[in-house]
Design an enzyme around this catalytic site. Structure first.
Site, PDB file in Angstrom:
ATOM      1  N   CYS A  79       0.824  -1.227   0.000  1.00  0.00           N
ATOM      2  CA  CYS A  79       0.000   0.000   0.000  1.00  0.00           C
ATOM      3  C   CYS A  79       0.851   1.266   0.000  1.00  0.00           C
ATOM      4  CB  CYS A  79      -0.812   0.087   1.283  1.00  0.00           C
ATOM      5  SG  CYS A  79      -2.114  -1.074   1.435  1.00  0.00           S
TER       6      CYS A  79
ATOM      7  N   VAL B 242       0.478   4.305  -2.493  1.00  0.00           N
ATOM      8  CA  VAL B 242      -0.163   5.559  -2.093  1.00  0.00           C
ATOM      9  C   VAL B 242       0.697   6.751  -2.510  1.00  0.00           C
ATOM     10  CG1 VAL B 242      -0.809   6.969  -0.092  1.00  0.00           C
ATOM     11  CG2 VAL B 242      -1.561   4.613  -0.234  1.00  0.00           C
TER      12      VAL B 242
HETATM   13  S1  SF4 Z   1      -0.694  -2.358   4.848  1.00  0.00           S
HETATM   14 FE1  SF4 Z   1      -1.464  -2.778   2.776  1.00  0.00          FE
HETATM   15  S2  SF4 Z   1       0.113  -4.001   1.797  1.00  0.00           S
HETATM   16 FE2  SF4 Z   1       0.539  -4.015   3.984  1.00  0.00          FE
HETATM   17  S3  SF4 Z   1      -0.429  -5.905   4.700  1.00  0.00           S
HETATM   18 FE3  SF4 Z   1      -1.892  -4.221   4.990  1.00  0.00          FE
HETATM   19  S4  SF4 Z   1      -3.166  -4.219   3.137  1.00  0.00           S
HETATM   20 FE4  SF4 Z   1      -1.321  -5.434   2.694  1.00  0.00          FE
END
Ligand code: SF4
Length: 508
Positions: A152, A156
């Site tokens: 993520c 982002v």
């Molecule tokens: S923060 Fe985003 S990438 Fe990391 S485990 Fe959670 S959903 Fe998955």
């Protein structure tokens, strides 16, 4: 204290000791918890139809989704390529989750590295993390390929993998010709099955975009994200061998997640080699065994001129029939007598147990293709898959499921729920109870809460060992699935009749 060096108690008996029970009681009081009667009253209400309607009306909240995030699928798929290190660009904790999820299920070490982005990278971008990370991975772990995906955090802030990898190569992190395929895997979109698709397409594009296709008589098989891949891929190879098909499995994790204990640690084991991946471009056709793991990959492959086909997790008689007939249609190879014999044995076993299987009702949850394949098998046994739930399913999947229900008298009154989570499933089980629940270890809380026996048949299975070492695909795998269902039916019956004077029979 109950714990002493002479008698170390495991946590299960330990927390039953009076000292711990007293401590938990005091904790409740200290936290000013509502009375047990009040908790029971609210708990009862959450099992009502009134609560179910409120629960199904919720839009902005997901509770216990039955899915992982995209990079988990990317890490899985990369582990199926020979001497490949999975490199996840983003935060370190996320990668610990993928590694632990896969290790806890397969009971094997799972290697994957992270570019360990922290606050400064979140503000200024993670280019330096990529430059250092690729250099360290190349030097420390000596892979033949590094497959890059993202968490993520990197998505982002909008880090551009293509540009970053090009810059890292210019800076000498890895040699220019070294293979670094990549895929953006934004975790807030889709699930681990989407990540599987994106990473596999990224790897194939990386190799195939440099080559010219010349068709040969060969079949590619994509198993999809499968917790039983260790045994299922081996069973698949046995079936293809019996049929005399020349094939390549694109992403084969069966060795990587099943290394022997013989004194040597293998960071890399088995997997699809770079040569085999290059050669797979020329195959006549590609067959995906899980449609919802491969939409973009199959579209890409189809555009290159290969025939493509996709199935739904080949469990049971008709699931395996469909697998074999599709292989025959794509390769011209007939089904050998040995497999026809295995089919007859599975049909015989289902018929032998018919009296116990007929009319049983089930809830099934998991990935869309697993739920489809399992529901189809349950109906073959005369069972009714009443609630079929897939958090990462979509409208199209719901329609496919409805068609499946409509094809059998046992599908009457059954319904598919796409995009719903395990808290929705709780409401379904509480208001329209079924005999058995089929899914992953995450179903154990529903089992305890609603007294519905759980049959563990899909990823992840954390609280039972070695299930993944026995196949569920093919006619042989169908026998194993059948036995798992029957064992639960008989264990439940024995528990129900265990008082003296009730029908606690030796012969069932
Ligand atoms: S923060 Fe985003 S990438 Fe990391 S485990 Fe959670 S959903 Fe998955």
């Amino acid at each position: 204290m109950p714990q002493s060096v002479n008698k170390i108690l495991d946590h299960a008996p330990l927390f039953r000791e009076p000292e711990y029970q007293e401590m938990l009681k005091r904790k409740r009081e200290g936290e000013n918890m509502p009375s047990t009667a009040e908790v029971a009253k609210i708990e009862d209400w959450t099992k009502s139809w009134e609560y179910r309607e409120k629960n199904f009306a919720r839009e902005a909240l997901t509770i216990n989704p039955a899915k992982g995030c995209q990079p988990l699928g990317a890490v899985f798929v990369a582990n199926g390529f020979a001497e490949t290190m999975s490199f996840v660009h983003g935060s370190q904790g996320c990668v610990a989750y993928y590694r632990s999820h896969l290790s806890r299920h397969f009971k094997e070490p799972c290697s994957a590295v992270s570019s360990s982005m922290t606050e400064d990278a979140a503000v200024f971008g993670g280019l330096n993390n990529m430059i250092d990370g690729l250099a360290n991975t190349y030097k420390l772990y000596e892979p033949k390929m590094i497959a890059v995906s993202t968490t993520c955090m990197a998505e982002v802030i909008g880090d551009d993998l293509h540009a970053f990898i090009t810059t890292a190569k210019q800076k000498g992190s890895v040699p220019n010709e070294f293979d670094v395929p990549f895929a953006h895997t934004p975790a807030f979109v889709g699930s681990h099955t989407t990540g599987y698709d994106n990473m596999l397409k990224g790897i194939l594009e990386h190799f195939w975009s440099k080559l010219e296709r010349k068709e040969v008589d060969h079949l590619n098989i994509i198993p999809g994200f499968d917790g039983y891949a260790v045994a299922n891929n081996r069973e698949l190879k046995r079936i293809l061998g019996l049929m005399g098909v020349k094939f390549t499995i694109l992403s084969d994790v069966s060795e990587q997640f099943d290394t022997p204990s013989d004194g040597s640690y293998r960071m890399y084991s088995g997997g699809t080699s770079i040569d085999a991946t290059n050669a797979a471009l020329h195959s006549k056709a590609t067959l995906s065994l899980q449609e919802y793991c491969t939409p973009k990959t199959l579209e890409y492959i189809g555009k290159l001129g290969q025939k493509t086909a996709a199935l739904h997790y080949p469990i049971g008689v008709s699931g395996t029939d469909e697998l074999l007939s599709t292989i025959t249609a794509l390769t011209g190879k007939p089904v050998p007598a040995e497999l026809t014999l295995e089919r007859g044995r599975l049909v015989d076993a289902i018929a032998d147990s018919q009296a116990w299987l007929h009319g049983k009702t089930y809830s099934i949850f998991g990935d869309p293709d697993f739920v489809y394949g399992m529901a189809r098998f349950i109906m073959e046994t005369g069972g009714e898959p009443r609630h079929c739930l897939s958090t990462n399913g979509n409208k199209e999947w719901e329609e496919q499921m409805q068609k499946l229900f409509d094809s059998s008298p046992y599908g009457k009154g059954c319904k598919a729920y796409a995009g719903r989570d395990l808290w929705h499933l709780r409401s379904l089980l509480a208001t329209e109870p079924v005999d058995f629940l089929v899914g992953s270890s995450y179903g154990k809380y529903l089992e305890r809460d609603l007294k519905v026996p759980l049959i563990r048949l899909t990823f992840p299975i954390f609280d039972r060992h070695h299930h993944h070492r026995f196949p569920t695909w093919g006619y042989q795998g169908g026998l194993r699935v059948l036995v798992s269902v029957l064992d639960k039916i008989f264990d439940t019956l024995d528990a129900y009749t265990s008082e003296t004077g009730v029908s606690y029979d030796l012969t069932r």
